[in-house]
Design an enzyme around this catalytic site. Sequence first.
Site, PDB file in Angstrom:
ATOM      1  N   GLU B  47       0.811  -1.229   0.000  1.00 46.42           N
ATOM      2  CA  GLU B  47       0.000   0.000   0.000  1.00 46.42           C
ATOM      3  C   GLU B  47       0.839   1.271   0.000  1.00 46.42           C
ATOM      4  O   GLU B  47       0.554   2.214  -0.728  1.00 46.42           O
ATOM      5  CB  GLU B  47      -0.950   0.023   1.205  1.00 46.42           C
ATOM      6  CG  GLU B  47      -2.199  -0.816   1.048  1.00 46.42           C
ATOM      7  CD  GLU B  47      -1.997  -2.268   1.417  1.00 46.42           C
ATOM      8  OE1 GLU B  47      -0.889  -2.613   1.904  1.00 46.42           O
ATOM      9  OE2 GLU B  47      -2.933  -3.076   1.232  1.00 46.42           O
ATOM     10  N   HIS B 116     -10.084  -4.959  10.783  1.00 48.37           N
ATOM     11  CA  HIS B 116     -10.728  -4.799   9.475  1.00 48.37           C
ATOM     12  C   HIS B 116     -12.030  -4.020   9.568  1.00 48.37           C
ATOM     13  O   HIS B 116     -12.841  -4.062   8.654  1.00 48.37           O
ATOM     14  CB  HIS B 116     -10.987  -6.164   8.830  1.00 48.37           C
ATOM     15  CG  HIS B 116      -9.770  -6.800   8.245  1.00 48.37           C
ATOM     16  ND1 HIS B 116      -8.753  -7.298   9.017  1.00 48.37           N
ATOM     17  CD2 HIS B 116      -9.388  -6.996   6.960  1.00 48.37           C
ATOM     18  CE1 HIS B 116      -7.804  -7.799   8.233  1.00 48.37           C
ATOM     19  NE2 HIS B 116      -8.152  -7.617   6.976  1.00 48.37           N
TER      20      HIS B 116
END
Lengths: 335, 319
Positions: B47, B116
């Site tokens: 990322e 998450h």
Amino acid sequence: MAVKPRQPDPATPATPPPEELLRLYRSMLLIRRFEEKAGQLYGMGQINGFCHLYIGQEAVVTGMQAMAGPTDSCITSYRDHGHMLACGLDPKGVMAELTGRSGGYSRGKGGSMHMFSRDHRFYGGHGIVGAQVPLGIGLGFAHQYRGDGGVAHVYLGDGAVNQGQVYESFNMAALWKLPVVFVIENNLYAMGTASARHAAGDELCARGAAYGIPGERIDGMNVLSVRSAAARALAYARAGAGPFILEMMTYRYRGHSMSDPAKYRSKEEVSEMRDNHDPIDRLRQILQSQNVIDEAGLKEIDRTIKASVAAAADFAQTSPEPAASELWTDVLSEA
Amino acid sequence: MAEEMRRDPDVFLMGEEVGQYQGAYKISQGLLDEFGPKRVVDTPITEMGFTGLACGAAFTGLKPIVEFMTFNFSLQAIDHILNSAAKTRYMSGGQLSCPIVFRGPNGAAARVGAQHSQDFSSWYAHCPGLKVVAPWSAADAKGLLKAAIRDPNPVVVLENELLYGQTFDVPDDPDFVLPFGQAEIVQSGRDITLVAWSRMVQVALDAAQTLKAEGIEAEVINLRSLRPLDIDTLVTSVQKTNRILTVEEGWPVAGLAAEIAAQIVERAFDWLDAPPSRVCGADVPLPYAANLEQLALPQPATVAAAARALCNRPSEGGA
């Protein structure tokens, strides 16, 4: 810590024609005099905050830019004044940014570490160590996307090579064969921490080996060695073969920034580099030994450059501060 | 996305599994076939690297759409979102823009646990140099995403995984663009203003349904845009209802609901009959257990109860 021995270059640098030698000399001398003046202005309180001088490392960016193609782009970290001058930015605009004035490249809103010139394809000037590396492969990605034949020159220090995002960048650059040359300016100290205390392994140029990226260690105090290495690496990247790593062994004479007394190294070590390896002295000796220019000619170059730096310093101190209304501009582009 | 990629060859999509896999949530289904691997770029799981790469490409004028498989992973890349994308225009005195879109599902999904399930609305809405939107309906998603791609600034588009599975009507017009900074009054009412965005709009609507049966008419506002914030629409609504309750999925401390309350107090204090209030996610990492997860997130019943209290109505079954 002792300075690491330098390996000889794999290829003997071809001696460029006289006019090119003089260009290299002028470019390095401009950076040297500019940085000395910046140091003075800092001492006078005209420049504040962080200010990282490039004195000693001039041969690196000068040799690289000598081989830059017309569409190449350049990005570096916060030790960026030399890169801007070598990319052709106006010393007045750079110095006025250091003093935080409206005549600066960022109109006083960026400062020493954050300067840009889209016209010169110079993309900063970034203050976060290592962040310029993925940004830089993004420049390479854009060259490839547009097919404009350009190569991204991505500079990083020996400290930045330990950031994880550098390896994320090596991976993608190699995977997609992006036209990028990574220039590791190894000045032996990551701020105050010597290479041996922060970097495992011997050669930083080998850090791309796992990704299949070729690397070379170069005498970064010799502008002709840098120039010929630049030619090889840029040709490789431009031909579509992918990224290349050049580890430039160099040395900064001053502290990491203006606020660093540099007590982590000996005076003898600094004197040895300054007296016996100085890139500007070395090129001057070549100019004289090859009768490229006489003493009077050298003095004339010196005089011209001092005048241009004095003019930059004058501009930087007389250019007005940005208007108060500038506080609120340039946050967003108008849609 | 496909319409915008047809319209502008400088627009490209990059992220994990966006190409050959057709998108982890199938958002990019078919794009690789139509636009090829040059413009639909499968990245490694990296990322920070690909976000930085995309910002660098955007400095040169390309218009990347960066997909985060979920916004939780944007934390790996937040340095580039703030220091590279949001600040460069300002630091360059207006020379360099960063026309880029960061998009992906944000907030709690279902039973995926704390790492998450986080709402980043207030994180990104905090930062000058960014625009932040959070679509609720499919029309929002189309109109706001198109606006984001066409905008010359970095835009964070906070989508929602649970909304991916819901069906709404979508305008066919390829130029259906929703302007930033304009909230939508989803349902008009006179007794209390319920403010929400993304999936919480549905929660607010469900609460409003319950309240209606009790004689409380709630005005439900879909914020759509978190930065800039359409405070004018909220002020106008409060001038009518005299009460405001914000429903935020994220944590309460220093959240967007707190910001809305502060601005309403500054702008509409004299119109208020009750303190501006909020129902937020519980101030804990999101638990996995089904019962605890439900307790941690705003539910229609908790929103209805808070609204009742603001309207000085007895709680259901109360005295």
